[in-house]
Design a protein around this motif. Structure first.
Motif, PDB file in Angstrom:
ATOM      1  N   LYS A 131       6.474  11.080  25.303  1.00 13.89           N
ATOM      2  CA  LYS A 131       6.468  11.404  23.864  1.00 13.89           C
ATOM      3  C   LYS A 131       7.580  12.380  23.502  1.00 13.89           C
ATOM      4  O   LYS A 131       7.742  12.723  22.334  1.00 13.89           O
ATOM      5  CB  LYS A 131       5.102  11.974  23.460  1.00 13.89           C
ATOM      6  CG  LYS A 131       3.942  10.993  23.601  1.00 13.89           C
ATOM      7  CD  LYS A 131       2.660  11.537  23.013  1.00 13.89           C
ATOM      8  CE  LYS A 131       2.112  12.707  23.810  1.00 13.89           C
ATOM      9  NZ  LYS A 131       1.721  12.334  25.178  1.00 13.89           N
ATOM     10  N   ASP A 132       8.347  12.826  24.510  1.00 12.01           N
ATOM     11  CA  ASP A 132       9.494  13.679  24.222  1.00 12.01           C
ATOM     12  C   ASP A 132      10.601  12.867  23.565  1.00 12.01           C
ATOM     13  O   ASP A 132      10.661  11.630  23.695  1.00 12.01           O
ATOM     14  CB  ASP A 132      10.025  14.315  25.511  1.00 12.01           C
ATOM     15  CG  ASP A 132       9.221  15.540  25.925  1.00 12.01           C
ATOM     16  OD1 ASP A 132       8.382  15.988  25.119  1.00 12.01           O
ATOM     17  OD2 ASP A 132       9.425  16.029  27.043  1.00 12.01           O
ATOM     18  N   ARG A 133      11.496  13.575  22.911  1.00 10.57           N
ATOM     19  CA  ARG A 133      12.618  12.928  22.242  1.00 10.57           C
ATOM     20  C   ARG A 133      13.828  12.859  23.174  1.00 10.57           C
ATOM     21  O   ARG A 133      13.910  13.604  24.150  1.00 10.57           O
ATOM     22  CB  ARG A 133      12.990  13.713  20.977  1.00 10.57           C
ATOM     23  CG  ARG A 133      11.813  13.943  20.032  1.00 10.57           C
ATOM     24  CD  ARG A 133      12.109  15.022  19.009  1.00 10.57           C
ATOM     25  NE  ARG A 133      12.375  16.313  19.641  1.00 10.57           N
ATOM     26  CZ  ARG A 133      12.827  17.385  19.004  1.00 10.57           C
ATOM     27  NH1 ARG A 133      13.058  17.321  17.708  1.00 10.57           N
ATOM     28  NH2 ARG A 133      13.053  18.507  19.644  1.00 10.57           N
ATOM     29  N   ARG A 167      17.334  19.166  28.557  1.00  9.38           N
ATOM     30  CA  ARG A 167      16.921  19.363  29.950  1.00  9.38           C
ATOM     31  C   ARG A 167      18.090  19.114  30.902  1.00  9.38           C
ATOM     32  O   ARG A 167      18.308  19.865  31.855  1.00  9.38           O
ATOM     33  CB  ARG A 167      15.769  18.417  30.289  1.00  9.38           C
ATOM     34  CG  ARG A 167      14.425  18.754  29.639  1.00  9.38           C
ATOM     35  CD  ARG A 167      13.573  19.624  30.544  1.00  9.38           C
ATOM     36  NE  ARG A 167      13.488  19.134  31.911  1.00  9.38           N
ATOM     37  CZ  ARG A 167      12.659  18.171  32.333  1.00  9.38           C
ATOM     38  NH1 ARG A 167      11.824  17.586  31.470  1.00  9.38           N
ATOM     39  NH2 ARG A 167      12.636  17.800  33.600  1.00  9.38           N
ATOM     40  N   ASP A 222      15.370  16.162  23.561  1.00 11.78           N
ATOM     41  CA  ASP A 222      14.729  17.022  24.560  1.00 11.78           C
ATOM     42  C   ASP A 222      15.286  16.726  25.955  1.00 11.78           C
ATOM     43  O   ASP A 222      15.529  17.637  26.750  1.00 11.78           O
ATOM     44  CB  ASP A 222      13.214  16.794  24.558  1.00 11.78           C
ATOM     45  CG  ASP A 222      12.569  17.165  23.234  1.00 11.78           C
ATOM     46  OD1 ASP A 222      12.988  18.173  22.649  1.00 11.78           O
ATOM     47  OD2 ASP A 222      11.657  16.443  22.792  1.00 11.78           O
ATOM     48  N   ILE A 229       9.661  13.374  32.702  1.00 14.90           N
ATOM     49  CA  ILE A 229       9.593  13.751  31.297  1.00 14.90           C
ATOM     50  C   ILE A 229       8.367  13.146  30.633  1.00 14.90           C
ATOM     51  O   ILE A 229       7.867  12.087  31.052  1.00 14.90           O
ATOM     52  CB  ILE A 229      10.886  13.289  30.570  1.00 14.90           C
ATOM     53  CG1 ILE A 229      11.037  13.944  29.207  1.00 14.90           C
ATOM     54  CG2 ILE A 229      10.970  11.774  30.484  1.00 14.90           C
ATOM     55  CD1 ILE A 229      12.407  13.737  28.582  1.00 14.90           C
ATOM     56  N   ASP A 230       7.873  13.820  29.619  1.00 12.09           N
ATOM     57  CA  ASP A 230       6.772  13.288  28.822  1.00 12.09           C
ATOM     58  C   ASP A 230       7.319  12.137  27.981  1.00 12.09           C
ATOM     59  O   ASP A 230       8.325  12.305  27.286  1.00 12.09           O
ATOM     60  CB  ASP A 230       6.229  14.396  27.898  1.00 12.09           C
ATOM     61  CG  ASP A 230       4.949  13.989  27.186  1.00 12.09           C
ATOM     62  OD1 ASP A 230       4.832  12.818  26.781  1.00 12.09           O
ATOM     63  OD2 ASP A 230       4.071  14.861  27.010  1.00 12.09           O
TER      64      ASP A 230
END
Length: 263
Positions: free
Chosen positions: A53-55, A62, A58, A50-51
């Motif tokens: 900076k994702d929440r 997923r 998010d 995962i990025d």
């Protein structure tokens, strides 16, 4: 006329990193509960690339869409306005849609240093996974009369108010009823009959509204044994509020109004 052709086949890869190079591997440890399967809750791990900076929201999407469609949680606007995705993340009440992965776990060698713990908020009955029964919370909210009360005929124009009068209760208008403050309160954990910080905040919003005429009535409701005097001033509620409301300050102002009858 000949056309120049630039051969890029031997160019260094330094300027064209793989698209996924910014992703990190993070484990989300979620407390699962399904009353149709077991009377006990249990932790379950899910690993994602995962990025950072994702929440957290998010990540939950997923997991639900890609790994386990039975994962259950609430969410609506996903922008910190509806308040429906309040949950405990690493032991603190937060909104999943406002919590970035990089802010709650250290990243080392492309991996999260520790699992991110996600569980339902405390003090309310868990229905399934991260979903709790919000009815006791909303009943307390309804009990404090969270609406403008006036007498006389309906006005022919809007009820005007000075900027100074509006500022008196401006902070408590920010409440989004996420229950993060109430479910962080140790008094509420031990006694679900306590009105809780959110109900008192919403009573404050109208008690100090110069246009309202039911301040005394609301104060008497909060003067009950399960009302404002149950607060122990631990500041958990203020720390938990995702909107930055000074919840403990509002509760103290209601206490002062009960003593002085000035508001």
């Amino acid at each position: 006329m000949s056309t120049a052709v630039i051969d890029t086949s031997d160019q260094s890869a330094a300027g064209s990193e793989p698209a996924a190079s910014h992703l990190v591997t993070v484990t989300f440890r979620i407390r699962r509960f399904n009353p149709e399967v077991s009377a006990e809750s249990a932790w379950e791990d899910f690993t994602l690339d995962i990025d950072p900076k994702d929440r957290v929201l998010d990540a939950l999407h997923r997991i639900k869409w890609e790994q386990d469609g039975t994962l259950t949680f609430r969410r609506s606007c996903a922008h910190g306005i509806c308040g429906s995705d309040a949950m405990r993340i690493n032991g603190r009440n937060r909104l999943a849609c406002k919590t970035l992965v990089k802010d709650i776990t250290a990243i080392k060698d492309g991996k999260g240093a520790k699992p991110i713990l996600v569980e339902a908020i405390k003090g309310l009955t868990v229905l399934k996974d991260l979903v709790v029964d919000m009815e006791p919370f909303f009943q307390a909210y309804r009990d404090v009369m969270p609406f403008l009360v006036t007498s006389g005929n309906e006005p022919t124009r809007e009820r005007l108010q000075s900027a100074e009068d509006r500022e008196r209760f401006d902070d408590t208008t920010k409440c989004i009823l996420c229950a993060a403050c109430t479910s962080s309160c140790p008094v509420f954990w031990n006694d679900g009959q306590y009105f809780g910080p959110a109900a008192i905040v919403n009573a404050h919003r109208f008690i100090f509204d110069s246009r309202d005429e039911a301040g005394e009535q609301r104060l008497e409701i909060l003067n009950d044994k399960d009302g404002v005097w149950r607060c122990r001033t631990t500041f958990n509620c203020t720390d938990a509020c995702p909107r930055g409301i000074e919840v403990t300050k509002a509760i103290q102002e209601v206490k002062r109004a009960l003593i002085t009858r000035r508001f």
